[in-house]
Motif scaffolding. Sequence first.
Motif, short mmCIF file in Angstrom:
data_model
loop_
_atom_site.label_atom_id
_atom_site.label_comp_id
_atom_site.label_asym_id
_atom_site.label_seq_id
_atom_site.Cartn_x
_atom_site.Cartn_y
_atom_site.Cartn_z
N HIS A 25 -4.32 -10.98 43.95
CA HIS A 25 -5.77 -10.61 43.59
C HIS A 25 -5.80 -10.15 42.38
O HIS A 25 -7.13 -9.98 41.78
N GLY A 26 -5.06 -10.26 41.57
CA GLY A 26 -5.18 -9.98 40.04
C GLY A 26 -5.01 -8.55 39.31
O GLY A 26 -5.21 -8.27 38.25
N ASP A 27 -4.83 -7.83 40.38
CA ASP A 27 -4.69 -6.20 40.14
C ASP A 27 -3.38 -5.99 39.37
O ASP A 27 -3.31 -4.98 38.58
N LEU A 28 -2.38 -6.84 39.51
CA LEU A 28 -1.16 -6.69 38.85
C LEU A 28 -0.88 -8.07 38.11
O LEU A 28 -1.25 -9.27 38.73
N SER A 29 -0.44 -7.97 36.77
CA SER A 29 -0.49 -9.32 35.97
C SER A 29 1.01 -9.36 35.56
O SER A 29 1.62 -8.19 35.46
N PRO A 30 1.69 -10.65 35.11
CA PRO A 30 2.93 -10.77 34.63
C PRO A 30 2.86 -9.66 33.39
O PRO A 30 1.97 -9.78 32.37
N GLY A 31 4.07 -9.13 33.34
CA GLY A 31 4.42 -8.12 32.21
C GLY A 31 3.97 -6.81 32.82
O GLY A 31 4.22 -5.75 31.94
N ASP A 32 3.05 -6.53 33.55
CA ASP A 32 2.69 -5.10 34.01
C ASP A 32 3.88 -4.33 34.39
O ASP A 32 4.58 -4.88 35.06
N LYS A 33 3.72 -3.11 34.08
CA LYS A 33 5.07 -2.10 34.41
C LYS A 33 4.67 -1.41 35.88
O LYS A 33 3.50 -1.09 35.88
#
Length: 233
Positions: A25-33
């Motif tokens: 759903h886009g709440d987490l994206s690549p690179g997010d910690k």
Amino acid sequence: MDFKPIKTKKIYEEIVEQVKQMIVHGDLSPGDKLLPERELAEKLQVGRSAVREAYRSLEAIGVIEIKPGEGTFVREMGSKSMTDIISLAVLTGKNSIAELLELRKIVEVEAAALAAQRRTEEDMQMIQLALDEMENDIKKGNLGDASDIRFHYAICAAAHNSLLIKLMSSISETMKKEMFTVREKLYKTPGTPARLFEEHKNIFEAIKKGDPHKARATMFINLDNAEKGFMKG
């Protein structure tokens, strides 16, 4: 990161599912910690070991990356990791299998129409072989899930679209699990094996005759009936 408290026996799978849904759903994206194990465990009101197991599972399929001394991060999603996410989703619940059945309707209905227009003699032989195997499975009282998969894959191959073949190949393992689960449930209803074989035979005949409209319609009937039958009860 709007995580929700966990209330289930399979705690680590629920954590994995929440992370997966956030990525989808886009709440987490690549690179997010992601939160540290202890902090996430407190937020979810679960044991730290459950969070650790969830993180290890996500790392194993390439969804996240654990960097010692730095933290846990969402990885860039490649084709393999997205395939594994689909597989994981199917393993975690009935609704996910229903979604895969929906995906198959979207993809395979049009694939059948293309196959009717583009199939070669060799393609028809492969589809016929899978259909014969399915008939033998029915006579022996087997589920016929393997021959079913071969039948549908042969039709996608007959569509002669390289991207379609790659897509079907990438989710083939997931389809094996789905096909077994769906057929196991459907076969509890008397007359199902014969009905399923007849549906597949109709698909074969439509493709053989080169009728894309009939091929599309018969494939839809087969996949729609499977979806409705699985969702009953």
